[in-house]
Each structure stands twice: as C-alpha cells, then as structure tokens.
Design a protein around this motif. Structure first.
Motif, short mmCIF file in Angstrom:
data_model
loop_
_atom_site.label_atom_id
_atom_site.label_comp_id
_atom_site.label_asym_id
_atom_site.label_seq_id
_atom_site.Cartn_x
_atom_site.Cartn_y
_atom_site.Cartn_z
N ILE A 39 0.84 -1.20 0.00
CA ILE A 39 0.00 0.00 0.00
C ILE A 39 0.88 1.25 0.00
O ILE A 39 0.64 2.20 -0.76
CB ILE A 39 -0.95 0.00 1.21
CG1 ILE A 39 -1.95 -1.16 1.10
CG2 ILE A 39 -1.69 1.34 1.31
CD1 ILE A 39 -2.72 -1.40 2.39
N GLN A 40 1.91 1.28 0.84
CA GLN A 40 2.78 2.44 0.90
C GLN A 40 3.52 2.64 -0.42
O GLN A 40 3.68 3.77 -0.91
CB GLN A 40 3.79 2.30 2.04
CG GLN A 40 3.16 2.34 3.43
CD GLN A 40 2.42 3.64 3.71
OE1 GLN A 40 2.69 4.65 3.09
NE2 GLN A 40 1.47 3.59 4.62
N ASP A 41 3.97 1.54 -1.03
CA ASP A 41 4.62 1.66 -2.34
C ASP A 41 3.65 2.18 -3.38
O ASP A 41 4.01 2.99 -4.25
CB ASP A 41 5.17 0.30 -2.78
CG ASP A 41 6.39 -0.12 -1.98
OD1 ASP A 41 6.93 0.74 -1.26
OD2 ASP A 41 6.80 -1.29 -2.08
N ALA A 42 2.40 1.73 -3.31
CA ALA A 42 1.39 2.20 -4.27
C ALA A 42 1.12 3.69 -4.11
O ALA A 42 0.88 4.39 -5.10
CB ALA A 42 0.09 1.40 -4.07
N VAL A 43 1.17 4.18 -2.88
CA VAL A 43 0.99 5.62 -2.65
C VAL A 43 2.09 6.40 -3.35
O VAL A 43 1.85 7.44 -3.99
CB VAL A 43 0.96 5.92 -1.14
CG1 VAL A 43 1.08 7.42 -0.89
CG2 VAL A 43 -0.33 5.38 -0.52
N LEU A 44 3.34 5.91 -3.24
CA LEU A 44 4.45 6.59 -3.91
C LEU A 44 4.28 6.57 -5.42
O LEU A 44 4.54 7.56 -6.11
CB LEU A 44 5.76 5.91 -3.53
CG LEU A 44 6.28 6.16 -2.11
CD1 LEU A 44 7.51 5.31 -1.85
CD2 LEU A 44 6.58 7.61 -1.89
N VAL A 45 3.84 5.43 -5.95
CA VAL A 45 3.61 5.34 -7.39
C VAL A 45 2.53 6.33 -7.82
O VAL A 45 2.68 7.05 -8.81
CB VAL A 45 3.22 3.91 -7.80
CG1 VAL A 45 2.86 3.85 -9.28
CG2 VAL A 45 4.35 2.94 -7.50
N ALA A 46 1.44 6.37 -7.07
CA ALA A 46 0.34 7.28 -7.42
C ALA A 46 0.80 8.72 -7.38
O ALA A 46 0.43 9.54 -8.24
CB ALA A 46 -0.83 7.06 -6.46
N LEU A 47 1.62 9.04 -6.40
CA LEU A 47 2.10 10.42 -6.28
C LEU A 47 2.90 10.81 -7.52
O LEU A 47 2.77 11.92 -8.03
CB LEU A 47 2.95 10.53 -5.02
CG LEU A 47 3.33 11.93 -4.56
CD1 LEU A 47 3.53 11.94 -3.05
CD2 LEU A 47 4.61 12.40 -5.23
N TRP A 79 -7.87 2.83 -10.83
CA TRP A 79 -6.45 3.03 -11.13
C TRP A 79 -5.59 2.79 -9.90
O TRP A 79 -4.56 2.11 -9.97
CB TRP A 79 -6.26 4.45 -11.66
CG TRP A 79 -4.84 4.85 -11.95
CD1 TRP A 79 -4.04 4.41 -12.96
CD2 TRP A 79 -4.06 5.80 -11.21
NE1 TRP A 79 -2.81 5.02 -12.90
CE2 TRP A 79 -2.80 5.88 -11.85
CE3 TRP A 79 -4.31 6.59 -10.09
CZ2 TRP A 79 -1.79 6.72 -11.38
CZ3 TRP A 79 -3.30 7.43 -9.63
CH2 TRP A 79 -2.06 7.49 -10.27
N LEU A 80 -6.01 3.32 -8.75
CA LEU A 80 -5.26 3.12 -7.52
C LEU A 80 -5.24 1.65 -7.11
O LEU A 80 -4.21 1.12 -6.68
CB LEU A 80 -5.86 3.98 -6.40
CG LEU A 80 -5.67 5.49 -6.54
CD1 LEU A 80 -6.54 6.23 -5.53
CD2 LEU A 80 -4.21 5.87 -6.37
N ARG A 81 -6.38 0.98 -7.26
CA ARG A 81 -6.42 -0.45 -6.90
C ARG A 81 -5.55 -1.28 -7.85
O ARG A 81 -4.94 -2.27 -7.44
CB ARG A 81 -7.86 -0.95 -6.91
CG ARG A 81 -8.71 -0.35 -5.78
CD ARG A 81 -10.06 -1.02 -5.65
NE ARG A 81 -10.90 -0.79 -6.82
CZ ARG A 81 -11.69 0.27 -6.99
NH1 ARG A 81 -11.72 1.23 -6.05
NH2 ARG A 81 -12.45 0.40 -8.07
N MET A 82 -5.46 -0.86 -9.13
CA MET A 82 -4.59 -1.55 -10.07
C MET A 82 -3.13 -1.43 -9.65
O MET A 82 -2.36 -2.39 -9.74
CB MET A 82 -4.76 -0.97 -11.47
CG MET A 82 -3.84 -1.58 -12.53
SD MET A 82 -3.68 -0.55 -14.02
CE MET A 82 -2.70 0.82 -13.38
N ILE A 83 -2.73 -0.24 -9.18
CA ILE A 83 -1.36 -0.05 -8.73
C ILE A 83 -1.05 -0.97 -7.56
O ILE A 83 0.00 -1.63 -7.51
CB ILE A 83 -1.12 1.42 -8.35
CG1 ILE A 83 -1.25 2.32 -9.58
CG2 ILE A 83 0.27 1.59 -7.72
CD1 ILE A 83 -1.16 3.80 -9.26
#
Length: 326
Positions: free
Chosen positions: A59-67, A82-86
């Motif tokens: 989840i934390q890695d996905a937040v960085l990707v989304a940012l 999109w966020l769930r895909m990440i």
C-alpha cells in the motif's frame, strides 16, 4: 438506477475534481484522493497478500507510485480503479519474487505509451511535496528509501546493504520504518510550502556535467576544494577510506587511464544527491571499470560531506584494493 439526486456530486464527480486538481499541482487534493480510496486499496492488498507487513508495504509503495504517476490518469472518474490496479501490481510483484524490485520509474501505467517520470514531474508539483516529506526522514532512512525507489541500478537489498555498510536485514527494517514515517510526513507536509525540487534537480544535472568536464580538463581537485566540504569523506560500505586527496587521486588515475563517465540519472534532495553514471573504459582495457557507477553523496549546506562510490557490478576486491592504493 442511480440514487444520486440532481445537483448532488457523486463519488466519481469528486474523484474527477480531485484528480484534475492534483494534476495541476494541488498536493492537498491528491492527499484527499488517496485517503478516500485507502480502504479499497487495503482490501486489494489483503486479498492478495493477507494481513501483515507485506500488505502494508504494498500500500505504501502504491501511494508513492500514485504520487509520481498522477499525471498518467486519462479518466479521472476511474481514479479508484487506477489506484487499486497499482496496489494489485505491487502485490503481484512481491509474489513473483520477494527479492526483485521493479523501480517506480519502470512500473507499467495504464497508458499505452507513457512519458518517463522526469517528463511527468515537469508537469506538476508533486515532486516538491514528496521531497519535502523525504527530507523529514533520518539520514539512514532517507538514503535507503531513495536508493530503493528512485535509483535505476542500486535497488536490490544486497546492493543497498553494500552502499550503507549494513546487513540486508537492516535494509529491510529501515525500509519498513521509512515507509511508515514517509506516510506520516506526506500527511504533515501536504499544506506546507515546498522548495522547488525541479530547479534543484536541474542544478544538480548541471553540476554533474560540469564536474566531469572540469575533471577531464585536469582540475577535479579544484572542484573538490571549492564545492565540497573540507572534511569530505570517501566511504566504502560503512568505513571511511580517506578524504579529498584520495578522491582526487582516484579520479585522476581513472582519467589518465582513459576512463570516461557520463551522467544518466540525477536524484537531488537538500541533504542527499545521487548521480548515476555510465562508464566507458579505454579500448585497450575494456574491463578496466564496470559499465555503471553511482555517486551517492550526503550534503551539508549544499556541499558534499560524504561520497559513496558504488558499482552495481562490483570490481573484484583485489582490483579495488589496487586502485585505491595507486
């Protein structure tokens, strides 16, 4: 049939507004978007990895990707998907190979042909927010996180361990701490004024090119004396090998042998900079140097205080000892 009444914004309307605001550099909008979809992102992680630290890391890695990838979103109303895909991609990557990291820059986006991260970050102010949060971490956590998620060639646990001079298990522990603290720092700095990371990175690119050009002109010692700390330390793992004299001698010896370096990636914060280099060895000695290197530099007031030179494909210990003793 929709239950929304006329004039009442729906969840997709809210997502659309938040995404569009985030794409213009509104960090508070992105923070709110992530918070609104955090439960759904967590549900995906738990369904794939089960409860535990691996799901939290995903989840934390996905937040960085989304940012870093918010500029990719073509359909703002589908931001939740999109966020769930990440998150799903992060989880599957962990399952494929727990030791393999896919750097953020290489993550597949939902575009058929997405621009690189540097181009994306030119279009919005998210990197200022991210770097402001990263600067809140301790030096040890900051270095580990930056290498893991922003470098091109120094991303594996064993590589980071060699740079930092610590066991691989310590790298894993530091990453867990860094991710948790970064999440808190992102929330704390969402409303704060941020420095211009783009300008800082551009300046560091210029400095890397100028440093190498000056070195090739035979004046690397002048660069070190003028721009680096008088007490600069050359580090190998966790050990100090020497100071400015050793650094200058090593560079001059490489240049005299016909070795040339070219910067291919620059990571620049206020207290940490990484220059990743392609290296060309002389034609008569093509094995003189590994093909890549990373200059990992701790900064103090903008001056290099510590330099770690790291080769992703390291020289044999005997060769390293010979070069340092030359």
């Amino acid at each position: 049939m929709s239950t929304a009444t006329a004039g009442t914004p729906t969840d997709t309307d809210t997502d659309t507004a938040l995404v569009r605001a985030a794409q213009t550099g509104d960090v508070a909008a992105l923070a709110l978007l992530l918070e609104q979809h955090r439960a759904g992102m967590r549900a995906v992680a738990l369904s794939i990895l089960g409860p535990g630290p691996d799901a939290d890391d995903a989840i934390q890695d996905a937040v960085l990707v989304a940012l870093r990838r918010i500029g990719d979103v073509r359909d703002p109303a589908a931001a939740g998907a999109w966020l769930r895909m990440i998150v799903r991609n992060q989880c599957r990557g962990q399952l494929r190979d727990a030791q393999r990291l896919v750097p953020l820059d290489e993550l597949a986006s939902h575009r058929d042909s997405a621009p690189g991260p540097d181009e994306l970050l030119e279009n919005h102010a998210m990197q200022d927010w991210l770097w402001e949060a990263i600067e809140q971490l301790s030096p040890a956590l900051r270095l580990t996180l930056v290498l893991r998620h922003f470098s091109e060639h120094v991303t594996a646990y064993d590589q980071i361990a060699r740079v930092c001079g610590v066991p691989a298990g310590t790298v894993r522990s530091r990453l867990n701490q860094a991710r948790a603290k970064l999440a808190a720092a992102l929330a704390a700095t969402a409303e704060a004024a941020h420095s211009d990371a783009r300008t800082r990175t551009a300046a560091s690119w210029d400095e890397a090119h100028d440093t190498l050009a000056t070195a090739e002109a035979g004046e690397f010692g002048r660069v070190v004396a003028q721009r680096w700390s008088p007490d600069v330390a050359l580090m190998y793992g966790g050990s100090r090998l020497g100071g400015s004299a050793l650094i200058t001698r090593a560079m001059d010896c490489d240049l005299a042998a016909g070795v040339r370096q070219r910067p291919v990636k620059v990571i620049a914060g206020r207290s940490l900079a990484v220059w990743e280099m392609d290296i060309t060895s002389p034609p008569d000695n093509p094995e003189h140097c590994p093909p890549t290197a990373a200059w990992v530099m701790d900064l103090d007031g903008g001056r290099v205080a510590r330099l770690r030179l790291f080769h992703p494909r390291p020289l044999a210990e005997s060769v390293m000892e010979q070069r340092l003793a030359a």
